[in-house]
Design an enzyme around this catalytic site. Structure first.
Site, PDB file in Angstrom:
ATOM      1  N   TYR A   1     -55.209  -6.452  -7.494  1.00 48.57           N
ATOM      2  CA  TYR A   1     -54.219  -6.036  -6.400  1.00 48.57           C
ATOM      3  C   TYR A   1     -54.575  -4.637  -6.370  1.00 48.57           C
ATOM      4  O   TYR A   1     -54.923  -4.139  -4.610  1.00 48.57           O
ATOM      5  CB  TYR A   1     -52.733  -6.162  -6.793  1.00 48.57           C
ATOM      6  CG  TYR A   1     -51.578  -5.831  -6.141  1.00 48.57           C
ATOM      7  CD1 TYR A   1     -51.863  -6.710  -4.701  1.00 48.57           C
ATOM      8  CD2 TYR A   1     -51.212  -5.085  -6.313  1.00 48.57           C
ATOM      9  CE1 TYR A   1     -50.699  -6.104  -4.049  1.00 48.57           C
ATOM     10  CE2 TYR A   1     -50.315  -4.121  -4.542  1.00 48.57           C
ATOM     11  CZ  TYR A   1     -49.986  -4.852  -3.628  1.00 48.57           C
ATOM     12  OH  TYR A   1     -49.220  -4.990  -2.881  1.00 48.57           O
TER      13      TYR A   1
ATOM     14  N   LYS B   1     -56.131  -3.269  -2.551  1.00 52.21           N
ATOM     15  CA  LYS B   1     -55.531  -2.529  -1.199  1.00 52.21           C
ATOM     16  C   LYS B   1     -56.167  -0.795  -0.993  1.00 52.21           C
ATOM     17  O   LYS B   1     -56.397  -0.690  -0.069  1.00 52.21           O
ATOM     18  CB  LYS B   1     -53.530  -1.883  -2.091  1.00 52.21           C
ATOM     19  CG  LYS B   1     -52.873  -3.347  -2.005  1.00 52.21           C
ATOM     20  CD  LYS B   1     -53.065  -4.196  -0.799  1.00 52.21           C
ATOM     21  CE  LYS B   1     -52.211  -5.605  -0.460  1.00 52.21           C
ATOM     22  NZ  LYS B   1     -51.892  -5.829   0.657  1.00 52.21           N
TER      23      LYS B   1
ATOM     24  N   LEU C   1     -41.031  -9.798   2.970  1.00 48.80           N
ATOM     25  CA  LEU C   1     -41.214  -8.344   3.675  1.00 48.80           C
ATOM     26  C   LEU C   1     -41.964  -8.771   5.509  1.00 48.80           C
ATOM     27  O   LEU C   1     -41.120  -8.514   6.377  1.00 48.80           O
ATOM     28  CB  LEU C   1     -42.374  -7.595   3.475  1.00 48.80           C
ATOM     29  CG  LEU C   1     -43.095  -6.086   4.161  1.00 48.80           C
ATOM     30  CD1 LEU C   1     -41.268  -5.143   4.288  1.00 48.80           C
ATOM     31  CD2 LEU C   1     -43.699  -5.293   3.209  1.00 48.80           C
TER      32      LEU C   1
ATOM     33  N   THR D   1     -38.609  -7.772  -3.839  1.00 45.52           N
ATOM     34  CA  THR D   1     -39.515  -8.765  -2.356  1.00 45.52           C
ATOM     35  C   THR D   1     -39.193  -9.661  -3.794  1.00 45.52           C
ATOM     36  O   THR D   1     -39.152  -9.226  -5.116  1.00 45.52           O
ATOM     37  CB  THR D   1     -40.488  -8.677  -1.791  1.00 45.52           C
ATOM     38  OG1 THR D   1     -41.654  -8.219  -2.690  1.00 45.52           O
ATOM     39  CG2 THR D   1     -40.627  -7.164  -1.472  1.00 45.52           C
TER      40      THR D   1
END
Length: 290
Positions: free
Chosen positions: A193, A197, A45, A228
């Protein structure tokens, strides 16, 4: 209502500005004359967003912990830079090192000034993911996720803001968060994770509150499920996850990196000049159907 705005505090009319030139719409999405940095820009990305910066008229400086960027993508990026008379540079940099990030940002700003394209923004795209059940999550692994995704994003933003405030130019900081900072993802065991975020979302609001006086805007870009290298590893390990994701895909597809080029350019460019402390969620409708 008259064309003049009303100041409800003073009770007097404020004449509209007449001498300020109105930019044309294409100019609002242009990065011409600007240098933009991208962490996590060695592949995936981040590399895709580097193409977006060049295509929008800017110069781009990529940073990543990889010794070298993805060779095939980098070749194409350099070709585009040469064709458009712009520049694309690469620096190995650990975003968790304040010294390395500070040095890299100073070099990028200096090079930008030398070419007449001042350093005006950054996309903090560096991040890592790990899929582990919470009952089995080692504290050291949890801390590693937070170190890269949260502390690394803060160091990146801080070092950028130090330069932008010192030069009194203002600029835009785009922190790549995730829709996972707002929801718990079905089919995934990614507590660290998701927590990281969510922290990036709050960091954005807090930094925007502090740095607006310097003309520095801070916003988050929150992707949904995208293909990705990182997500493909997750899908390969557990094919059932993709079925779960597709069940909530209102557009009938998962995202691809190119879907985030226009939103990122918008957040970096003058078109979003009245936008700070906000989140731009680009998730294909997943949160709407959660």
């Amino acid at each position: 209502m008259s064309p003049a705005a009303i100041d409800s505090t003073a009770g007097q009319s404020i004449p509209p500005e007449t001498n300020v030139p109105k930019p044309q719409t294409p100019d609002l999405f242009s990065l011409s004359g600007k240098t933009i940095a991208i962490t996590g820009g060695g592949r995936g990305l981040g590399m895709t967003l580097a193409f977006a910066v060049l295509e929008a008229g800017g110069h781009v400086a990529c940073l990543d912990i990889l010794p070298a960027p993805s060779s095939e993508e980098w070749f194409e990026l350099q070709k585009l830079a040469k064709m458009s008379s712009r520049t694309a540079s690469y620096r190995r940099c650990d975003v968790t090192s304040e010294v390395e990030v500070g040095k890299a940002m100073e070099e990028i700003a200096q090079k930008g000034d030398e070419r007449g394209a001042p350093f005006r923004g950054i996309v903090a795209c560096a991040g890592i993911q790990q899929k582990v059940p919470a009952l089995e999550y080692e504290a050291a692994d949890f801390e590693r996720i937070l170190r890269v995704n949260v502390v690394g994003a803060f160091i990146t933003a801080k070092q950028t803001a130090k330069i932008l405030s010192k030069n009194k130019r203002g600029g835009s900081i785009v922190l790549v968060a995730s829709m996972s900072g707002q929801i718990a993802n079905r089919g995934l065991t990614c507590t660290a994770y998701n927590s990281s975020k969510s922290a990036v979302h709050q960091m954005c609001r807090s930094l925007a509150q502090e740095w607006g006086r310097y003309g520095i805007r801070v916003n988050t870009l929150s992707p949904g499920y995208i293909r990705t290298a990182m997500t493909n590893e997750l899908l390969a390990a557990d094919p059932e996850v993709e079925k779960t994701w597709m069940a909530g895909a209102l557009l009938g597809k998962l995202g691809v990196p190119d879907d985030f080029k226009a939103p990122t350019v918008f957040l970096l460019a003058e078109g979003s000049r009245f936008m700070t402390g906000a989140d731009m969620r680009v998730d294909g409708g997943h949160c709407a159907s959660a």
